[in-house]
Design an enzyme around this catalytic site. Structure first.
Site, PDB file in Angstrom:
ATOM      1  N   PHE A  11       7.256  33.710 -15.659  1.00 56.70           N
ATOM      2  CA  PHE A  11       5.910  33.279 -16.044  1.00 56.70           C
ATOM      3  C   PHE A  11       4.998  34.492 -16.120  1.00 56.70           C
ATOM      4  CE2 PHE A  11       1.583  31.853 -14.983  1.00 56.70           C
ATOM      5  CZ  PHE A  11       1.404  30.898 -15.969  1.00 56.70           C
ATOM      6  N   GLY A  12       4.329  34.651 -17.254  1.00 64.56           N
ATOM      7  CA  GLY A  12       3.372  35.735 -17.451  1.00 64.56           C
ATOM      8  C   GLY A  12       1.963  35.190 -17.558  1.00 64.56           C
ATOM      9  N   TYR A  13       1.017  35.821 -16.864  1.00 63.53           N
ATOM     10  CA  TYR A  13      -0.375  35.350 -16.855  1.00 63.53           C
ATOM     11  C   TYR A  13      -1.360  36.456 -17.223  1.00 63.53           C
ATOM     12  CZ  TYR A  13       0.020  37.596 -12.329  1.00 63.53           C
ATOM     13  OH  TYR A  13       0.266  38.506 -11.342  1.00 63.53           O
ATOM     14  N   GLU A  58       6.143  46.160 -13.706  1.00 63.51           N
ATOM     15  CA  GLU A  58       5.292  45.461 -12.744  1.00 63.51           C
ATOM     16  C   GLU A  58       5.380  46.066 -11.342  1.00 63.51           C
ATOM     17  OE1 GLU A  58       3.260  43.093 -13.961  1.00 63.51           O
ATOM     18  OE2 GLU A  58       4.153  43.392 -15.924  1.00 63.51           O
TER      19      GLU A  58
END
Length: 188
Positions: free
Chosen positions: A24-26, A99
């Site tokens: 999941f990328g936000y 990241e």
């Protein structure tokens, strides 16, 4: 905890035994998929808020003058929209490096934005216990910080503006992101 989390992520969560993993990328992962993926789908997670409280020493700032980027803050009843990617485990060598600045991988449940179900997967979260965490500030203060920050991946305001545009494309309204964007535009 050190802000370089590559080894810690690989030690805590070996993924080699899996055929594929959902991610999941936000933040920048919504609009910058610089990795191969099997499929991608708009999704949301519950219990988390997107906040520009994380320092960026390696992408949108420098060790001497870190920029500000998004992280997630655990908040009951909150919902955070983003983009989910199904990837093979080998992609995490690249993602862990990308990241690495304080982000740890955690498993959580994603719900598809179209309401067609959910899946369990990974999300990178930079908590307040990492050395790069900058913490709370007003949206105006965050905008001023972003306006003066620049790193190897480019100007910090580019990150913010691309994220705001990507959220609009998803049909999502994030008050925090859009308030920072408005403050940034006022300062220009």
């Amino acid at each position: 905890m050190s802000h370089n989390t590559i080894a810690l992520n690989q030690q805590r969560q070996p993924l080699d035994h899996l055929e594929s993993v959902w991610l999941f990328g936000y933040g920048s992962l919504i609009y910058k998929a610089d990795f191969p993926y099997i499929q991608r789908r708009p999704a949301k997670i519950h219990g988390w808020l997107r906040r520009f409280w994380q320092g960026s020493h390696d992408h949108r700032g420098t060790p001497e003058a870190p920029g500000r980027v998004a992280t997630l803050i655990e908040t009951p009843d909150a919902v955070c929209a983003g983009m989910a990617y199904e990837v093979t485990p080998d992609v995490f060598a690249h993602l862990d490096h990308r990241e690495k600045n304080g982000y740890l991988r955690i498993f959580t449940e994603f719900e598809w934005l179209d309401g067609s179900g959910s899946v369990s997967g990974l999300v990178y979260v930079a908590g307040p216990d990492n050395e790069a965490f900058l913490g709370k500030a007003t949206e105006t203060e965050i905008a001023a910080h972003i306006a003066r920050s620049h790193g190897p991946s480019g100007p910090n305001d580019e990150y913010l503006l691309k994220l705001a545009d990507a959220l609009r494309e998803l049909g999502e309204h994030d008050e925090h992101v859009f308030a920072i964007e408005a403050a940034l535009k006022e300062q220009s």
